[in-house]
Design a protein around this motif. Structure first.
Motif, PDB file in Angstrom:
ATOM      1  N   ARG A 142     -35.423  -1.103   2.270  1.00  0.00           N
ATOM      2  CA  ARG A 142     -34.489  -1.872   3.093  1.00  0.00           C
ATOM      3  C   ARG A 142     -33.136  -1.171   3.215  1.00  0.00           C
ATOM      4  N   LEU A 143     -32.687  -0.545   2.131  1.00  0.00           N
ATOM      5  CA  LEU A 143     -31.434   0.212   2.214  1.00  0.00           C
ATOM      6  C   LEU A 143     -31.587   1.402   3.155  1.00  0.00           C
ATOM      7  N   ALA A 144     -32.714   2.082   3.049  1.00  0.00           N
ATOM      8  CA  ALA A 144     -32.959   3.225   3.928  1.00  0.00           C
ATOM      9  C   ALA A 144     -33.027   2.783   5.386  1.00  0.00           C
ATOM     10  N   ALA A 145     -33.700   1.664   5.650  1.00  0.00           N
ATOM     11  CA  ALA A 145     -33.803   1.164   7.019  1.00  0.00           C
ATOM     12  C   ALA A 145     -32.428   0.770   7.553  1.00  0.00           C
ATOM     13  N   PHE A 146     -31.590   0.207   6.699  1.00  0.00           N
ATOM     14  CA  PHE A 146     -30.251  -0.184   7.120  1.00  0.00           C
ATOM     15  C   PHE A 146     -29.423   1.043   7.507  1.00  0.00           C
ATOM     16  N   LEU A 147     -29.567   2.132   6.764  1.00  0.00           N
ATOM     17  CA  LEU A 147     -28.767   3.332   7.011  1.00  0.00           C
ATOM     18  C   LEU A 147     -29.332   4.224   8.111  1.00  0.00           C
ATOM     19  N   GLY A 179     -33.568 -10.373  10.146  1.00  0.00           N
ATOM     20  CA  GLY A 179     -34.416  -9.317  10.594  1.00  0.00           C
ATOM     21  C   GLY A 179     -34.662  -8.233   9.557  1.00  0.00           C
ATOM     22  N   CYS A 180     -35.864  -7.765   9.464  1.00  0.00           N
ATOM     23  CA  CYS A 180     -36.202  -6.833   8.395  1.00  0.00           C
ATOM     24  C   CYS A 180     -35.606  -5.454   8.600  1.00  0.00           C
ATOM     25  N   CYS A 181     -35.336  -5.088   9.802  1.00  0.00           N
ATOM     26  CA  CYS A 181     -34.919  -3.714  10.040  1.00  0.00           C
ATOM     27  C   CYS A 181     -33.597  -3.600  10.782  1.00  0.00           C
ATOM     28  N   GLN A 182     -32.708  -4.557  10.634  1.00  0.00           N
ATOM     29  CA  GLN A 182     -31.414  -4.455  11.284  1.00  0.00           C
ATOM     30  C   GLN A 182     -30.642  -3.330  10.641  1.00  0.00           C
ATOM     31  N   GLY A 183     -30.351  -2.298  11.407  1.00  0.00           N
ATOM     32  CA  GLY A 183     -29.656  -1.149  10.878  1.00  0.00           C
ATOM     33  C   GLY A 183     -28.166  -1.222  11.110  1.00  0.00           C
ATOM     34  N   LEU A 184     -27.473  -0.288  10.524  1.00  0.00           N
ATOM     35  CA  LEU A 184     -26.022  -0.200  10.605  1.00  0.00           C
ATOM     36  C   LEU A 184     -25.557  -0.070  12.049  1.00  0.00           C
ATOM     37  N   LEU A 194     -31.939  -7.917  -0.811  1.00  0.00           N
ATOM     38  CA  LEU A 194     -31.675  -7.550   0.570  1.00  0.00           C
ATOM     39  C   LEU A 194     -32.891  -7.763   1.447  1.00  0.00           C
ATOM     40  N   GLY A 195     -32.680  -8.288   2.622  1.00  0.00           N
ATOM     41  CA  GLY A 195     -33.750  -8.411   3.593  1.00  0.00           C
ATOM     42  C   GLY A 195     -34.693  -9.564   3.367  1.00  0.00           C
ATOM     43  N   GLN A 196     -34.366 -10.493   2.489  1.00  0.00           N
ATOM     44  CA  GLN A 196     -35.272 -11.588   2.200  1.00  0.00           C
ATOM     45  C   GLN A 196     -34.976 -12.840   3.023  1.00  0.00           C
ATOM     46  N   ASP A 197     -33.849 -12.888   3.733  1.00  0.00           N
ATOM     47  CA  ASP A 197     -33.535 -14.043   4.561  1.00  0.00           C
ATOM     48  C   ASP A 197     -34.386 -14.026   5.813  1.00  0.00           C
ATOM     49  N   ALA A 198     -34.932 -15.168   6.160  1.00  0.00           N
ATOM     50  CA  ALA A 198     -35.803 -15.249   7.335  1.00  0.00           C
ATOM     51  C   ALA A 198     -35.047 -14.938   8.616  1.00  0.00           C
ATOM     52  N   ASP A 199     -33.752 -15.285   8.677  1.00  0.00           N
ATOM     53  CA  ASP A 199     -32.974 -15.054   9.898  1.00  0.00           C
ATOM     54  C   ASP A 199     -32.308 -13.688   9.912  1.00  0.00           C
TER      55      ASP A 199
END
Length: 126
Positions: free
Chosen positions: A111-116, A16-21, A9-14
């Motif tokens: 990354r999971l925490a940032a997403f949630l 964003g590292c912190c795109q949340g839900l 999760l979160g490794q794609d350059a396009d």
């Protein structure tokens, strides 16, 4: 060990590292990717396994020999649950002799925490 490539999760350059839900609606691909992760964590045994592995701390690892006795399940069943966590991109492992050691992949939990996490709305003073 499996030679299957894991997508973290979160490794794609396009992506964003912190795109949340709550930041934007998920596209179909991202929703399918995250559903796989949450499905893996949606089982009580896998959630406990993940917790046991993650509680070893950053860079910590745990031997399958330390995981199996905590459950009233056979070793093949535990191995199946661990395989699903690996396929979801949450953990990885390495065989050393007769034992297999597991660890949480770097940054996965963050990354999971940032997403949630949702930003607190600004409060207007009364």
């Amino acid at each position: 060990m499996s030679k299957q490539e894991l997508k973290i999760l979160g490794q794609d350059a396009d992506e964003g590292c912190c795109q949340g839900l709550a930041s934007a609606p998920l596209d179909e691909g991202r929703a399918a990717e995250l559903a796989k992760v949450f499905k893996a964590l949606g089982d009580p045994v896998r959630l406990r396994l993940m917790s046991m592995i993650a509680s070893r701390g950053e860079g910590g690892e745990v031997c399958v020999c330390d995981l199996t006795p905590a459950f009233d399940l056979s070793q093949p069943t535990i191995s199946h649950h661990l395989k699903l966590l690996r396929q979801a991109g949450l953990i990885d492992c390495e065989r050393r002799g007769t034992w297999v050691y597991y660890w949480v992949l770097p940054g996965v939990l963050e990354r999971l925490a940032a997403f949630l996490t949702t930003a607190e709305p600004a409060r207007v003073p009364a």
